[in-house]
Design an enzyme around this catalytic site. Structure first.
Site, short mmCIF file in Angstrom:
data_model
loop_
_atom_site.label_atom_id
_atom_site.label_comp_id
_atom_site.label_asym_id
_atom_site.label_seq_id
_atom_site.Cartn_x
_atom_site.Cartn_y
_atom_site.Cartn_z
N HIS A 197 -7.59 -38.46 120.73
CA HIS A 197 -7.97 -37.40 121.66
C HIS A 197 -8.31 -37.90 123.07
CE1 HIS A 197 -11.83 -38.72 119.99
NE2 HIS A 197 -12.38 -38.29 121.11
N ASP A 198 -8.99 -39.05 123.16
CA ASP A 198 -9.43 -39.53 124.48
C ASP A 198 -8.54 -40.62 125.05
OD1 ASP A 198 -11.44 -37.86 125.24
OD2 ASP A 198 -13.06 -39.07 124.36
N LYS A 219 -8.39 -41.45 128.72
CA LYS A 219 -9.49 -42.11 129.45
C LYS A 219 -9.06 -43.46 130.03
CE LYS A 219 -13.60 -39.79 127.86
NZ LYS A 219 -14.75 -39.82 126.96
N HIS A 222 -8.60 -36.55 131.98
CA HIS A 222 -8.16 -37.39 130.85
C HIS A 222 -7.38 -36.60 129.80
CE1 HIS A 222 -11.80 -35.92 128.77
NE2 HIS A 222 -11.20 -36.29 127.65
N HIS A 230 -10.62 -30.10 125.09
CA HIS A 230 -11.79 -29.64 125.84
C HIS A 230 -11.68 -28.17 126.25
CE1 HIS A 230 -14.12 -33.30 126.14
NE2 HIS A 230 -13.02 -33.98 126.42
FE LIG Z 1 -12.33 -36.00 125.73
#
Ligand SMILES: [Fe+2]
Length: 252
Positions: free
Chosen positions: A107-108, A111, A136, A161
């Site tokens: 998911h991230d 980043k 991100h 998000h």
């Molecule tokens: Fe996130």
């Protein structure tokens, strides 16, 4: 009389020939069946191996993201475990949807496009800095967009998000416009964020986390996903967290 016995002998011979042919066909069919069974077994083993390779690749990517962000250690693994449990409770056939886990783990990934100074800032972010971090989700979906086997997972990465009331990012999707897996993820992510120590606040207990998450039902979260989460006891999540911790214990 002679003619009759000749006819009987001929019929007998024909019958024996037919029986031999039938036995031959049966042997051939058995060979085909055995070949089919063997091909199926090999195909299954190959697809399981492929699935394991996919999973290992996704884990490697996810670890690369987490290695940079020391304080969240194993966050992606825990969120994936919580998310799969909630997804199952929400009626999603998790075994049939391997991309769910891949999306949760990655998911991230976007980043990697966020600068250290902002990502690790120990104070509140300015509106500009927040906009930078918020990118991100979009960056992550762009990183993965050409990976065929992650097509569905990419949707989770992009929309993790979004909020049920439409005030999330990057696309401001609302309600059921948000992919179900991303709605499930949002609950799992918040559960882990609340129950883990962060530099700017201490962890809370499972019960308090549940109370806070319930408060977000209908605004941040899909009420149906909250109902699914509520069918699972805190002990389930405690066990899952323990499982992640023990699977990551270094070997000596
Ligand atoms: Fe996130």
């Amino acid at each position: 009389m002679r003619a009759t016995s000749d006819t009987v002998a001929a019929l007998k011979a024909r019958l024996e020939r037919a029986e031999r042919e039938a036995a031959g066909h049966q042997r051939q069919l058995e060979r085909y069946a055995a070949d089919l069974r063997e091909s199926y077994r090999r195909e299954r083993a190959r697809s399981q191996q492929l699935r394991r390779s996919y999973k290992a690749t996704v884990r490697a990517l996810s670890n690369a993201v987490e290695a940079r962000d020391a304080y969240t250690g194993m966050h992606a693994e825990r969120v994936a475990a919580y998310g799969l449990a909630i997804a199952r409770a929400a009626g999603i056939d998790v075994a049939d949807e391997p991309q769910l886990e891949f999306g949760f783990l990655l998911h991230d990934i976007g980043k990697v496009g966020v600068s250290d100074a902002i990502l690790f800032k120990p104070a509140e972010l300015s509106p500009d800095e927040f906009r930078h971090v918020a990118k991100h989700a979009e960056i992550g979906s762009k990183i993965l967009r050409h990976v065929d086997f992650l097509e569905e997972a990419t949707l989770i990465v992009r929309h993790h998000h979004e909020r049920w009331d439409g005030t999330g990012y990057p696309d401001g999707l609302e309600g059921e416009q948000i992919p179900l897996a991303a709605r499930v993820f949002a609950v799992a992510d918040t559960l882990d964020a609340l129950t883990t120590d962060r530099p700017y606040r201490d962890a809370v207990g499972w019960e308090q986390a549940r109370a806070e998450i319930r408060r977000g039902s209908g605004t941040q979260f899909d009420p149906a996903v909250i109902a699914a989460y509520d069918t699972l006891g805190d002990d389930t999540f405690a066990r899952l967290r323990e499982g992640v911790r023990s699977s990551s214990a270094p070997s000596r």
